[in-house]
Design a protein around this motif. Sequence first.
Motif, PDB file in Angstrom:
ATOM      1  N   ASP A 120     -45.732  72.569  28.461  1.00  0.00           N
ATOM      2  CA  ASP A 120     -46.238  72.983  27.157  1.00  0.00           C
ATOM      3  C   ASP A 120     -47.145  74.195  27.309  1.00  0.00           C
ATOM      4  O   ASP A 120     -48.189  74.125  27.963  1.00  0.00           O
ATOM      5  CB  ASP A 120     -47.004  71.815  26.526  1.00  0.00           C
ATOM      6  CG  ASP A 120     -47.437  72.116  25.100  1.00  0.00           C
ATOM      7  OD1 ASP A 120     -47.290  73.275  24.671  1.00  0.00           O
ATOM      8  OD2 ASP A 120     -47.926  71.188  24.436  1.00  0.00           O
ATOM      9  N   LEU A 121     -46.749  75.308  26.727  1.00  0.00           N
ATOM     10  CA  LEU A 121     -47.536  76.538  26.859  1.00  0.00           C
ATOM     11  C   LEU A 121     -48.306  76.884  25.590  1.00  0.00           C
ATOM     12  O   LEU A 121     -48.833  77.981  25.440  1.00  0.00           O
ATOM     13  CB  LEU A 121     -46.610  77.700  27.251  1.00  0.00           C
ATOM     14  CG  LEU A 121     -45.947  77.536  28.621  1.00  0.00           C
ATOM     15  CD1 LEU A 121     -45.018  78.697  28.909  1.00  0.00           C
ATOM     16  CD2 LEU A 121     -47.007  77.433  29.711  1.00  0.00           C
ATOM     17  N   GLY A 122     -48.356  75.930  24.655  1.00  0.00           N
ATOM     18  CA  GLY A 122     -49.170  76.158  23.465  1.00  0.00           C
ATOM     19  C   GLY A 122     -48.405  76.811  22.323  1.00  0.00           C
ATOM     20  O   GLY A 122     -47.194  77.041  22.416  1.00  0.00           O
ATOM     21  N   ASP A 123     -49.127  77.098  21.250  1.00  0.00           N
ATOM     22  CA  ASP A 123     -48.505  77.685  20.063  1.00  0.00           C
ATOM     23  C   ASP A 123     -47.906  79.041  20.368  1.00  0.00           C
ATOM     24  O   ASP A 123     -48.485  79.850  21.085  1.00  0.00           O
ATOM     25  CB  ASP A 123     -49.539  77.825  18.945  1.00  0.00           C
ATOM     26  CG  ASP A 123     -49.864  76.479  18.327  1.00  0.00           C
ATOM     27  OD1 ASP A 123     -49.061  75.535  18.525  1.00  0.00           O
ATOM     28  OD2 ASP A 123     -50.902  76.357  17.670  1.00  0.00           O
ATOM     29  N   PHE A 124     -46.741  79.261  19.794  1.00  0.00           N
ATOM     30  CA  PHE A 124     -46.043  80.528  20.033  1.00  0.00           C
ATOM     31  C   PHE A 124     -46.273  81.500  18.900  1.00  0.00           C
ATOM     32  O   PHE A 124     -46.173  82.705  19.062  1.00  0.00           O
ATOM     33  CB  PHE A 124     -44.549  80.253  20.205  1.00  0.00           C
ATOM     34  CG  PHE A 124     -43.764  81.432  20.659  1.00  0.00           C
ATOM     35  CD1 PHE A 124     -43.996  81.988  21.915  1.00  0.00           C
ATOM     36  CD2 PHE A 124     -42.806  82.001  19.842  1.00  0.00           C
ATOM     37  CE1 PHE A 124     -43.282  83.089  22.342  1.00  0.00           C
ATOM     38  CE2 PHE A 124     -42.083  83.111  20.264  1.00  0.00           C
ATOM     39  CZ  PHE A 124     -42.318  83.649  21.511  1.00  0.00           C
ATOM     40  N   ALA A 127     -48.830  80.776  12.932  1.00  0.00           N
ATOM     41  CA  ALA A 127     -48.743  79.701  11.956  1.00  0.00           C
ATOM     42  C   ALA A 127     -48.797  78.330  12.608  1.00  0.00           C
ATOM     43  O   ALA A 127     -49.095  77.337  11.965  1.00  0.00           O
ATOM     44  CB  ALA A 127     -47.458  79.835  11.154  1.00  0.00           C
ATOM     45  N   GLY A 128     -48.527  78.293  13.884  1.00  0.00           N
ATOM     46  CA  GLY A 128     -48.581  77.018  14.584  1.00  0.00           C
ATOM     47  C   GLY A 128     -47.371  76.143  14.348  1.00  0.00           C
ATOM     48  O   GLY A 128     -47.442  74.925  14.456  1.00  0.00           O
ATOM     49  N   GLN A 129     -46.262  76.737  14.005  1.00  0.00           N
ATOM     50  CA  GLN A 129     -45.043  75.951  13.774  1.00  0.00           C
ATOM     51  C   GLN A 129     -44.098  76.033  14.955  1.00  0.00           C
ATOM     52  O   GLN A 129     -43.249  75.175  15.135  1.00  0.00           O
ATOM     53  CB  GLN A 129     -44.336  76.435  12.515  1.00  0.00           C
ATOM     54  CG  GLN A 129     -45.177  76.213  11.256  1.00  0.00           C
ATOM     55  CD  GLN A 129     -44.402  76.545  10.000  1.00  0.00           C
ATOM     56  OE1 GLN A 129     -43.339  77.163  10.057  1.00  0.00           O
ATOM     57  NE2 GLN A 129     -44.932  76.126   8.864  1.00  0.00           N
ATOM     58  N   LEU A 130     -44.258  77.065  15.739  1.00  0.00           N
ATOM     59  CA  LEU A 130     -43.420  77.208  16.922  1.00  0.00           C
ATOM     60  C   LEU A 130     -44.265  77.010  18.167  1.00  0.00           C
ATOM     61  O   LEU A 130     -45.375  77.526  18.263  1.00  0.00           O
ATOM     62  CB  LEU A 130     -42.785  78.604  16.963  1.00  0.00           C
ATOM     63  CG  LEU A 130     -41.637  78.866  15.991  1.00  0.00           C
ATOM     64  CD1 LEU A 130     -41.188  80.316  16.102  1.00  0.00           C
ATOM     65  CD2 LEU A 130     -40.469  77.934  16.300  1.00  0.00           C
ATOM     66  N   ARG A 131     -43.724  76.224  19.055  1.00  0.00           N
ATOM     67  CA  ARG A 131     -44.461  75.980  20.288  1.00  0.00           C
ATOM     68  C   ARG A 131     -43.612  76.461  21.455  1.00  0.00           C
ATOM     69  O   ARG A 131     -42.387  76.312  21.443  1.00  0.00           O
ATOM     70  CB  ARG A 131     -44.781  74.490  20.429  1.00  0.00           C
ATOM     71  CG  ARG A 131     -46.044  74.246  21.236  1.00  0.00           C
ATOM     72  CD  ARG A 131     -46.623  72.848  20.949  1.00  0.00           C
ATOM     73  NE  ARG A 131     -47.775  72.579  21.808  1.00  0.00           N
ATOM     74  CZ  ARG A 131     -48.992  73.061  21.554  1.00  0.00           C
ATOM     75  NH1 ARG A 131     -49.210  73.787  20.494  1.00  0.00           N
ATOM     76  NH2 ARG A 131     -49.988  72.788  22.378  1.00  0.00           N
ATOM     77  N   LEU A 132     -44.265  77.031  22.423  1.00  0.00           N
ATOM     78  CA  LEU A 132     -43.521  77.570  23.571  1.00  0.00           C
ATOM     79  C   LEU A 132     -43.533  76.582  24.733  1.00  0.00           C
ATOM     80  O   LEU A 132     -44.590  76.056  25.109  1.00  0.00           O
ATOM     81  CB  LEU A 132     -44.144  78.898  24.013  1.00  0.00           C
ATOM     82  CG  LEU A 132     -43.457  79.596  25.187  1.00  0.00           C
ATOM     83  CD1 LEU A 132     -42.029  79.985  24.800  1.00  0.00           C
ATOM     84  CD2 LEU A 132     -44.232  80.828  25.615  1.00  0.00           C
ATOM     85  N   VAL A 148     -42.104  72.737  15.564  1.00  0.00           N
ATOM     86  CA  VAL A 148     -42.966  71.557  15.519  1.00  0.00           C
ATOM     87  C   VAL A 148     -43.398  71.278  14.090  1.00  0.00           C
ATOM     88  O   VAL A 148     -43.928  72.156  13.408  1.00  0.00           O
ATOM     89  CB  VAL A 148     -44.227  71.773  16.382  1.00  0.00           C
ATOM     90  CG1 VAL A 148     -45.098  70.528  16.346  1.00  0.00           C
ATOM     91  CG2 VAL A 148     -43.828  72.112  17.801  1.00  0.00           C
ATOM     92  N   SER A 149     -43.144  70.060  13.642  1.00  0.00           N
ATOM     93  CA  SER A 149     -43.594  69.678  12.299  1.00  0.00           C
ATOM     94  C   SER A 149     -45.077  69.363  12.352  1.00  0.00           C
ATOM     95  O   SER A 149     -45.582  68.843  13.333  1.00  0.00           O
ATOM     96  CB  SER A 149     -42.824  68.459  11.800  1.00  0.00           C
ATOM     97  OG  SER A 149     -43.008  67.371  12.680  1.00  0.00           O
TER      98      SER A 149
END
Length: 154
Positions: A120-124, A127-132, A148-149
Amino acid sequence: MNRPSLRESNSGHIFSTEKLIFGIGEISRMTGVSTRQLRYWETKGYINSKDRQDEQQQRVYGYATFLKVSGIKTMLDEGYTLAAASAQTDALIQEGLTLRNFVLDAYHGLEEINGRMMLDLGDFDDAGQLRLYAYVEDHHVHYQQVLVSKDRRQ
DNA sequence: GTTCTTACA
DNA sequence: TGTAAGGA
């Protein structure tokens, strides 16, 4: 909005070294540097001992100093002068600290997604809806965005 | 037994 | 830098 990175959630470090304190004899035996040299290096400002206003007046060294002494010793054995060995060691330690901070900022934990362990590399996105996420396959690193919902955030 | 400072081979 | 001296 973003799950805290390890660095944020651990006040800058995972492993605490603040309780690792040594006397001059211990540092000497651990590094192979004579107590005479340690005292001399201190007068030259290459290493530092903790404030010693104790009952007596014995020097106390922290983990950082142990690393510095070890580095100097290694480079000294390789032929560097004391001044050069000290400077080189400082540079190496600085690089190490930077690298550590980089990793701690990026690492947000391991997570199993669709049967595969993902890093898990955190928010991409902002908006914080995509995580890398990242995973390793055949010795290669692959990156993947995951939608990510918001309700599953913690 | 260890460490500290000062001084000298 | 090693070692001895004389205290702590």
